[in-house]
Scaffold this motif. Structure first.
Motif, PDB file in Angstrom:
ATOM      1  N   LEU A 269       0.820  -1.320   0.008  1.00 21.45           N
ATOM      2  CA  LEU A 269       0.116  -0.039   0.033  1.00 21.45           C
ATOM      3  C   LEU A 269       0.708   1.325  -0.103  1.00 21.45           C
ATOM      4  O   LEU A 269       0.639   2.247  -0.619  1.00 21.45           O
ATOM      5  CB  LEU A 269      -1.085   0.112   1.449  1.00 21.45           C
ATOM      6  CG  LEU A 269      -2.058   0.929   1.419  1.00 21.45           C
ATOM      7  CD1 LEU A 269      -2.913   1.085  -0.003  1.00 21.45           C
ATOM      8  CD2 LEU A 269      -2.999   0.961   2.445  1.00 21.45           C
ATOM      9  N   LEU A 270       1.984   1.207   0.740  1.00 15.49           N
ATOM     10  CA  LEU A 270       2.834   2.347   0.899  1.00 15.49           C
ATOM     11  C   LEU A 270       3.715   2.728  -0.286  1.00 15.49           C
ATOM     12  O   LEU A 270       3.924   3.906  -0.834  1.00 15.49           O
ATOM     13  CB  LEU A 270       3.747   2.344   1.976  1.00 15.49           C
ATOM     14  CG  LEU A 270       2.915   2.609   3.315  1.00 15.49           C
ATOM     15  CD1 LEU A 270       3.935   2.249   4.614  1.00 15.49           C
ATOM     16  CD2 LEU A 270       2.370   3.809   3.529  1.00 15.49           C
ATOM     17  N   GLU A 271       3.761   1.260  -1.162  1.00 17.32           N
ATOM     18  CA  GLU A 271       4.633   1.658  -2.370  1.00 17.32           C
ATOM     19  C   GLU A 271       3.685   2.192  -3.433  1.00 17.32           C
ATOM     20  O   GLU A 271       4.216   3.057  -4.338  1.00 17.32           O
ATOM     21  CB  GLU A 271       5.030   0.169  -2.848  1.00 17.32           C
ATOM     22  CG  GLU A 271       6.127  -0.411  -2.107  1.00 17.32           C
ATOM     23  CD  GLU A 271       6.365  -1.762  -2.612  1.00 17.32           C
ATOM     24  OE1 GLU A 271       5.802  -2.256  -3.309  1.00 17.32           O
ATOM     25  OE2 GLU A 271       7.541  -2.481  -1.969  1.00 17.32           O
ATOM     26  N   VAL A 272       2.528   2.214  -3.431  1.00 20.00           N
ATOM     27  CA  VAL A 272       1.482   2.741  -4.511  1.00 20.00           C
ATOM     28  C   VAL A 272       1.272   3.848  -3.927  1.00 20.00           C
ATOM     29  O   VAL A 272       0.927   4.919  -4.630  1.00 20.00           O
ATOM     30  CB  VAL A 272       0.318   1.745  -4.343  1.00 20.00           C
ATOM     31  CG1 VAL A 272      -0.680   2.639  -5.257  1.00 20.00           C
ATOM     32  CG2 VAL A 272       0.654   0.556  -5.001  1.00 20.00           C
ATOM     33  N   ALA A 273       1.065   4.455  -2.778  1.00 19.82           N
ATOM     34  CA  ALA A 273       0.591   5.639  -2.094  1.00 19.82           C
ATOM     35  C   ALA A 273       1.584   5.976  -1.045  1.00 19.82           C
ATOM     36  O   ALA A 273       1.091   6.130   0.311  1.00 19.82           O
ATOM     37  CB  ALA A 273      -0.844   5.571  -1.540  1.00 19.82           C
ATOM     38  N   PRO A 274       2.859   6.521  -1.444  1.00 25.31           N
ATOM     39  CA  PRO A 274       3.970   6.833  -0.141  1.00 25.31           C
ATOM     40  C   PRO A 274       3.523   8.059   0.353  1.00 25.31           C
ATOM     41  O   PRO A 274       4.278   8.137   1.700  1.00 25.31           O
ATOM     42  CB  PRO A 274       5.020   7.007  -1.129  1.00 25.31           C
ATOM     43  CG  PRO A 274       4.577   7.560  -2.478  1.00 25.31           C
ATOM     44  CD  PRO A 274       3.277   6.585  -2.808  1.00 25.31           C
ATOM     45  N   SER A 275       2.665   8.849   0.240  1.00 22.73           N
ATOM     46  CA  SER A 275       2.011   9.862   1.008  1.00 22.73           C
ATOM     47  C   SER A 275       1.133   9.851   2.022  1.00 22.73           C
ATOM     48  O   SER A 275       0.928  10.604   2.697  1.00 22.73           O
ATOM     49  CB  SER A 275       1.501  11.105  -0.051  1.00 22.73           C
ATOM     50  OG  SER A 275       0.446  10.659  -0.442  1.00 22.73           O
ATOM     51  N   LEU A 276       0.907   8.470   2.223  1.00 22.21           N
ATOM     52  CA  LEU A 276      -0.155   8.101   3.408  1.00 22.21           C
ATOM     53  C   LEU A 276       0.503   8.233   4.780  1.00 22.21           C
ATOM     54  O   LEU A 276       1.582   8.295   5.158  1.00 22.21           O
ATOM     55  CB  LEU A 276      -0.529   6.583   3.185  1.00 22.21           C
ATOM     56  CG  LEU A 276      -1.285   6.100   1.995  1.00 22.21           C
ATOM     57  CD1 LEU A 276      -1.743   4.733   2.123  1.00 22.21           C
ATOM     58  CD2 LEU A 276      -2.558   6.952   1.912  1.00 22.21           C
ATOM     59  N   ARG A 277      -0.152   8.806   5.475  1.00 24.14           N
ATOM     60  CA  ARG A 277       0.163   9.102   7.026  1.00 24.14           C
ATOM     61  C   ARG A 277      -0.618   8.304   7.966  1.00 24.14           C
ATOM     62  O   ARG A 277      -0.236   8.110   9.009  1.00 24.14           O
ATOM     63  CB  ARG A 277      -0.090  10.435   7.382  1.00 24.14           C
ATOM     64  CG  ARG A 277       0.711  11.431   6.653  1.00 24.14           C
ATOM     65  CD  ARG A 277       0.877  12.682   7.327  1.00 24.14           C
ATOM     66  NE  ARG A 277      -0.718  13.418   7.369  1.00 24.14           N
ATOM     67  CZ  ARG A 277      -1.214  14.013   6.057  1.00 24.14           C
ATOM     68  NH1 ARG A 277      -0.382  14.395   5.135  1.00 24.14           N
ATOM     69  NH2 ARG A 277      -2.355  14.657   6.537  1.00 24.14           N
ATOM     70  N   ARG A 278      -2.056   7.818   7.508  1.00 24.18           N
ATOM     71  CA  ARG A 278      -2.766   6.890   8.629  1.00 24.18           C
ATOM     72  C   ARG A 278      -3.490   6.128   7.638  1.00 24.18           C
ATOM     73  O   ARG A 278      -3.937   6.152   6.775  1.00 24.18           O
ATOM     74  CB  ARG A 278      -3.624   7.641   9.098  1.00 24.18           C
ATOM     75  CG  ARG A 278      -3.301   8.892  10.067  1.00 24.18           C
ATOM     76  CD  ARG A 278      -4.566   9.603  10.760  1.00 24.18           C
ATOM     77  NE  ARG A 278      -5.407  10.289   9.755  1.00 24.18           N
ATOM     78  CZ  ARG A 278      -6.736   9.776   9.566  1.00 24.18           C
ATOM     79  NH1 ARG A 278      -7.301   9.016  10.267  1.00 24.18           N
ATOM     80  NH2 ARG A 278      -7.391  10.414   8.663  1.00 24.18           N
TER      81      ARG A 278
END
Length: 281
Positions: free
Chosen positions: A157-166
Motif C-alpha cells: 500500500l505504501l509503495e503505491v501511495a507513499p504519501s499516506l500518514r494513517r
C-alpha cells in the motif's frame, strides 16, 4: 465338505461381497458446504464451482453419486450458527467450512462429523486443531494466512501511495479471528505510518467508518480477511472509491484497487482431495 460344495459356497459368498461393495460404491453420499457469503455472491459461486470441479475430477458428481447441501450464511454470526446446525441435522458425512466463524459454529454442533476448513487464519490458536502435525479431533484443512501478510499489505500500500500518514484496518470484532487483530496491533508498534482500528459491527457502519478516515488527507485502508468483510466487500470497495482512499484487499474482488493473497477458489478445489479421502474411508 466336498470340493464342489466348497466352490459353490465360496462363489456365492464372493458374489454377495461383490454386490455389497457395489452397493457401497453406488450409494449417494451427502456432504455439506458452509459458506459465509450470500448465495448470489460471485466470489462464493466461483469457490463452490472450484470445489465441485475438484470433486468431479476425483469421481464425485453432484446429482449423481454425490449430494451437496449448502449453507449460505451471509457473514452474520447468527445465520452461520443456524446454517451449521442445519447441515449437522442433515447428517452430512463431511462438511467443508469456509472461514473461522464457520468452523467455530460447526464445532458447537458436532464433534463427530469430519470438518474440512479453508480460509482460516489461526487453526491452532482458535482451538480447532491441537497442532499442525497432529490435528486430532474431527477437524483438518488449510491455513490460509499467517501473521506476516499484514506487514506485506502495508508495504504494498505504501509503495503505491507513499504519501499516506494513517492507515486503517477495517474488521468486525465478532467475526474476525483474534489473531488478525493481534497481528495488526503488533505491527502498529513499528509501522512507518499510524495504524488505526476501524471496527464495524454491521454493514450500516461501513460508510461512517470510511468517511471518518477520509476527513483528513493521507488516509488509506487495509481490509482484514474476514467473512463479514467478504460478505460486504462490494460496500467496502464502493465506499473506498467514493472517498478516494487507497486500499488493499486480502484477495481478488471486482473493482478493487489492489489485492494480495491466496486464490481462495484453488483452496476449495484442493479441499476436494481431503473430502475424497474421508468419503473413501
Amino acid at each position: 465338505m466336498r470340493r464342489r460344495d466348497f466352490i459353490t459356497l465360496f462363489g456365492g459368498a464372493a458374489a454377495t461381497w461383490s454386490l455389497a461393495a457395489r452397493a457401497q460404491a453406488d450409494r449417494v453420499r451427502r456432504i455439506g458446504v458452509l459458506m459465509g457469503l450470500e448465495s448470489n455472491d460471485l466470489v462464493g459461486q466461483s469457490e463452490v464451482r472450484a470445489l465441485k470441479q475438484g470433486l468431479q475430477e476425483l469421481g464425485w458428481i453432484e446429482g449423481g453419486n454425490l449430494q451437496i447441501e449448502y449453507g449460505w450464511a451471509g457473514g452474520e454470526p447468527g445465520r452461520i450458527q443456524a446454517s451449521a446446525k442445519e447441515l449437522v441435522g442433515l447428517k452430512c458425512e463431511v462438511i467443508a467450512a469456509r472461514s473461522t466463524p464457520a468452523v467455530a459454529a460447526l464445532l458447537k454442533e458436532t464433534r463427530d462429523i469430519p470438518i474440512v476448513f479453508t480460509y482460516v487464519f489461526d487453526p491452532v490458536g482458535s482451538g480447532f486443531v491441537r497442532s499442525f502435525a497432529r490435528p486430532e479431533g474431527n477437524v483438518t484443512g488449510f491455513q490460509t494466512y499467517e501473521p506476516t501478510i499484514v506487514g506485506k499489505w502495508l508495504q504494498i500500500l505504501l509503495e503505491v501511495a507513499p504519501s499516506l500518514r494513517r492507515v486503517a484496518f477495517i474488521y468486525n470484532p465478532t467475526t474476525t479471528p483474534p489473531g488478525f487483530v493481534y497481528a495488526f496491533e503488533t505491527l502498529a508498534h513499528s509501522a512507518p505510518v499510524q495504524l488505526v482500528a476501524a471496527p464495524v459491527h454491521n454493514s450500516a457502519e461501513i460508510d461512517g467508518a470510511l468517511a471518518g478516515l477520509a476527513r483528513e488527507s493521507g488516509g488509506g485502508l487495509m481490509m482484514v480477511a474476514d467473512t463479514f468483510n467478504d460478505a460486504n466487500h462490494a460496500l467496502i470497495v464502493a465506499f473506498a472509491a467514493k472517498y478516494r482512499l487507497p486500499a488493499i484487499y486480502p484477495h481478488r474482488f471486482d473493482d478493487a484497487l489492489m489485492t494480495y493473497g491466496p486464490d481462495l477458489s484453488d483452496l476449495l478445489r484442493r479441499a476436494a482431495s481431503y473430502i475424497d479421502r474421508i468419503l473413501r474411508g
